[in-house]
Design a protein around this motif. Structure first.
Motif, PDB file in Angstrom:
ATOM      1  N   THR A   2       0.839  -1.197   0.000  1.00 51.24           N
ATOM      2  CA  THR A   2       0.000   0.000   0.000  1.00 51.24           C
ATOM      3  C   THR A   2       0.878   1.253   0.000  1.00 51.24           C
ATOM      4  O   THR A   2       1.775   1.376   0.832  1.00 51.24           O
ATOM      5  CB  THR A   2      -0.893  -0.001   1.252  1.00 51.24           C
ATOM      6  N   VAL A   3       0.599   2.155  -0.922  1.00 52.58           N
ATOM      7  CA  VAL A   3       1.299   3.444  -0.958  1.00 52.58           C
ATOM      8  C   VAL A   3       0.275   4.547  -0.719  1.00 52.58           C
ATOM      9  O   VAL A   3      -0.673   4.706  -1.489  1.00 52.58           O
ATOM     10  CB  VAL A   3       2.008   3.685  -2.312  1.00 52.58           C
ATOM     11  N   ARG A   4       0.466   5.266   0.347  1.00 51.09           N
ATOM     12  CA  ARG A   4      -0.430   6.387   0.652  1.00 51.09           C
ATOM     13  C   ARG A   4       0.067   7.642  -0.045  1.00 51.09           C
ATOM     14  O   ARG A   4       1.195   8.073   0.169  1.00 51.09           O
ATOM     15  CB  ARG A   4      -0.523   6.594   2.171  1.00 51.09           C
ATOM     16  N   LYS A   5      -0.803   8.211  -0.880  1.00 48.80           N
ATOM     17  CA  LYS A   5      -0.418   9.363  -1.695  1.00 48.80           C
ATOM     18  C   LYS A   5      -1.043  10.649  -1.189  1.00 48.80           C
ATOM     19  O   LYS A   5      -2.125  10.633  -0.600  1.00 48.80           O
ATOM     20  CB  LYS A   5      -0.907   9.162  -3.139  1.00 48.80           C
ATOM     21  N   ALA A  79      -9.202  -3.616  -3.767  1.00 50.05           N
ATOM     22  CA  ALA A  79      -7.831  -3.854  -3.311  1.00 50.05           C
ATOM     23  C   ALA A  79      -6.854  -2.785  -3.796  1.00 50.05           C
ATOM     24  O   ALA A  79      -5.737  -2.681  -3.273  1.00 50.05           O
ATOM     25  CB  ALA A  79      -7.359  -5.234  -3.756  1.00 50.05           C
ATOM     26  N   SER A  80      -7.262  -1.971  -4.765  1.00 49.51           N
ATOM     27  CA  SER A  80      -6.342  -0.953  -5.288  1.00 49.51           C
ATOM     28  C   SER A  80      -6.349   0.324  -4.449  1.00 49.51           C
ATOM     29  O   SER A  80      -5.518   1.207  -4.654  1.00 49.51           O
ATOM     30  CB  SER A  80      -6.719  -0.600  -6.731  1.00 49.51           C
ATOM     31  N   VAL A  81      -7.273   0.425  -3.512  1.00 51.19           N
ATOM     32  CA  VAL A  81      -7.438   1.681  -2.773  1.00 51.19           C
ATOM     33  C   VAL A  81      -6.452   1.771  -1.609  1.00 51.19           C
ATOM     34  O   VAL A  81      -6.212   0.789  -0.909  1.00 51.19           O
ATOM     35  CB  VAL A  81      -8.888   1.807  -2.247  1.00 51.19           C
ATOM     36  N   ALA A  82      -5.869   2.947  -1.425  1.00 45.96           N
ATOM     37  CA  ALA A  82      -5.070   3.268  -0.241  1.00 45.96           C
ATOM     38  C   ALA A  82      -5.605   4.573   0.323  1.00 45.96           C
ATOM     39  O   ALA A  82      -6.202   5.367  -0.405  1.00 45.96           O
ATOM     40  CB  ALA A  82      -3.601   3.426  -0.608  1.00 45.96           C
ATOM     41  N   LEU A  83      -5.373   4.814   1.606  1.00 43.62           N
ATOM     42  CA  LEU A  83      -5.804   6.088   2.186  1.00 43.62           C
ATOM     43  C   LEU A  83      -4.919   7.212   1.650  1.00 43.62           C
ATOM     44  O   LEU A  83      -3.701   7.144   1.784  1.00 43.62           O
ATOM     45  CB  LEU A  83      -5.671   6.070   3.710  1.00 43.62           C
ATOM     46  N   TYR A 218      -2.379  12.295   7.334  1.00 44.86           N
ATOM     47  CA  TYR A 218      -1.279  13.268   7.332  1.00 44.86           C
ATOM     48  C   TYR A 218      -0.659  13.403   8.727  1.00 44.86           C
ATOM     49  O   TYR A 218       0.573  13.475   8.858  1.00 44.86           O
ATOM     50  CB  TYR A 218      -1.752  14.633   6.807  1.00 44.86           C
ATOM     51  N   ILE A 219      -1.478  13.410   9.763  1.00 42.03           N
ATOM     52  CA  ILE A 219      -0.939  13.407  11.128  1.00 42.03           C
ATOM     53  C   ILE A 219      -0.016  12.196  11.318  1.00 42.03           C
ATOM     54  O   ILE A 219       1.079  12.294  11.874  1.00 42.03           O
ATOM     55  CB  ILE A 219      -2.091  13.393  12.163  1.00 42.03           C
ATOM     56  N   ASP A 220      -0.458  11.054  10.813  1.00 44.06           N
ATOM     57  CA  ASP A 220       0.328   9.826  10.894  1.00 44.06           C
ATOM     58  C   ASP A 220       1.660   9.969  10.138  1.00 44.06           C
ATOM     59  O   ASP A 220       2.709   9.502  10.589  1.00 44.06           O
ATOM     60  CB  ASP A 220      -0.508   8.681  10.312  1.00 44.06           C
ATOM     61  N   LYS A 221       1.598  10.637   8.986  1.00 44.82           N
ATOM     62  CA  LYS A 221       2.818  10.875   8.206  1.00 44.82           C
ATOM     63  C   LYS A 221       3.774  11.784   8.960  1.00 44.82           C
ATOM     64  O   LYS A 221       4.997  11.605   8.906  1.00 44.82           O
ATOM     65  CB  LYS A 221       2.438  11.481   6.850  1.00 44.82           C
ATOM     66  N   TYR A 269       2.490   0.029   5.084  1.00 47.64           N
ATOM     67  CA  TYR A 269       2.324   0.951   3.951  1.00 47.64           C
ATOM     68  C   TYR A 269       3.531   1.880   3.901  1.00 47.64           C
ATOM     69  O   TYR A 269       4.251   2.035   4.889  1.00 47.64           O
ATOM     70  CB  TYR A 269       1.034   1.785   4.091  1.00 47.64           C
ATOM     71  N   THR A 270       3.706   2.483   2.728  1.00 52.41           N
ATOM     72  CA  THR A 270       4.707   3.529   2.587  1.00 52.41           C
ATOM     73  C   THR A 270       4.005   4.792   2.094  1.00 52.41           C
ATOM     74  O   THR A 270       2.815   4.759   1.763  1.00 52.41           O
ATOM     75  CB  THR A 270       5.810   3.124   1.590  1.00 52.41           C
ATOM     76  N   PHE A 271       4.755   5.875   2.042  1.00 53.01           N
ATOM     77  CA  PHE A 271       4.217   7.134   1.533  1.00 53.01           C
ATOM     78  C   PHE A 271       4.828   7.451   0.176  1.00 53.01           C
ATOM     79  O   PHE A 271       5.927   6.979  -0.138  1.00 53.01           O
ATOM     80  CB  PHE A 271       4.506   8.272   2.520  1.00 53.01           C
ATOM     81  N   ASP A 272       4.135   8.281  -0.577  1.00 53.81           N
ATOM     82  CA  ASP A 272       4.614   8.630  -1.918  1.00 53.81           C
ATOM     83  C   ASP A 272       5.854   9.504  -1.862  1.00 53.81           C
ATOM     84  O   ASP A 272       6.603   9.591  -2.831  1.00 53.81           O
ATOM     85  CB  ASP A 272       3.491   9.321  -2.716  1.00 53.81           C
ATOM     86  N   ALA A 273       6.082  10.182  -0.749  1.00 52.14           N
ATOM     87  CA  ALA A 273       7.258  11.065  -0.632  1.00 52.14           C
ATOM     88  C   ALA A 273       7.601  11.275   0.828  1.00 52.14           C
ATOM     89  O   ALA A 273       6.769  11.092   1.695  1.00 52.14           O
ATOM     90  CB  ALA A 273       6.978  12.408  -1.261  1.00 52.14           C
TER      91      ALA A 273
END
Ligand SMILES: [Cu+2]
Length: 273
Positions: A2-5, A79-83, A218-221, A269-273
């Motif tokens: 999962t990649v959170r964008k 299954a393609s959805v990420a937060l 975003y708080i989590d990021k 999960y990872t983040f986009d940046a």
């Protein structure tokens, strides 16, 4: 994986899939279970008593787990959805694409705060507010009402620079990163965003507004960013603190995960940046 964008980078198709998955969870009743859980913790988390979801060190791991559960529910639909996450230091106006009719819809009308465009407008018939704080069954917002301003990047920076995760008394009076990020003290990041959105977001039933998930993502990021900046600082308290979730204690309502288990988001999960 999962990649959170960033929500501002989502394609039209990604937005459509995210909204469709939200609608399905709403339709099958699972969505409202999340609202109920959150509201129950808001009501029971107190500064002088047991506190787990809010106004305590476990605010961050609790919401990380809560979002993970929600994201898995979305993925059971598609299954393609990420937060996605909402960086409100950048997309800081009611004119941001976040609030367009093809995504979350805009602010509420002056008279009663009713959101009247987008997929979550009451008139669409797909988004009835069931876990209610009052008699009204329509989603409400008042974006930036009264001239309120979202936090700035400089304000976020001032909180990310704090080296200590949390401090006694481990509640809304604490100094340290967690309470400044949560917003009970200092420049106020997380709490202020809830108030800026207004309507349901300013209540214990805040997950009634889908932007709840993008705000908390975003708080989590920001927690992940803080960890990168302070590799020598860890979750506190370590052990033996009454009413407060220590590093290796499990959290309600799941009873199977401790803060220690949730420190590394890259397992999930990872983040986009
Ligand atoms: Cu919350």
């Amino acid at each position: 994986m999962t990649v959170r964008k960033n929500q501002s980078a989502l394609t039209t198709d990604e937005k459509r899939r995210f909204v469709t998955a939200l609608m399905e969870l709403k339709r099958n009743g699972r969505y409202d279970e999340f609202v109920t859980t959150h509201n129950a913790f808001i009501v029971s988390d107190t500064d002088d008593g047991e506190r787990t979801g809010h106004r305590s060190p476990s605010f961050l791991p609790w919401h990380r787990r809560f979002l993970l559960e929600f994201e898995r529910a979305l993925q059971s639909v598609d299954a393609s959805v990420a937060l996605p996450y909402w960086d409100w230091t950048v997309d800081r106006s009611p004119r941001a694409s976040l609030w367009a009719p093809d995504f979350l819809g805009g602010t509420g009308r002056d008279r009663d705060g009713r959101v009247s465009d987008g997929p979550f407008a009451a008139a669409g018939g797909n988004w009835q507010i069931n876990v209610r704080v009052d008699g009204r069954t329509f989603l409400r917002r008042s974006l930036g009402a009264g001239g309120r301003q979202l936090p700035t990047a400089a304000e976020v920076e001032s909180v990310l620079s704090m080296p200590t995760y949390d401090m006694a008394p481990w509640n809304s009076a604490s100094d340290g990163f967690r309470n400044h990020l949560e917003g009970w003290r200092g420049v106020n990041l997380h709490n202020r965003v809830h108030v800026w959105v207004g309507g349901h977001m300013a209540t214990g039933a805040s997950p009634n507004d889908p932007v709840f998930w993008l705000h908390h993502a975003y708080i989590d990021k920001l927690w992940a960013e803080w960890q990168r900046r302070h590799p020598g600082s860890g979750y506190l308290p370590a052990a033996g603190t009454p009413n407060v979730i220590d590093l290796n204690e499990t959290m309600r309502p799941w009873h199977d995960t401790s803060p220690a288990d949730l420190l590394d988001h890259t397992a999930h999960y990872t983040f986009d940046a």
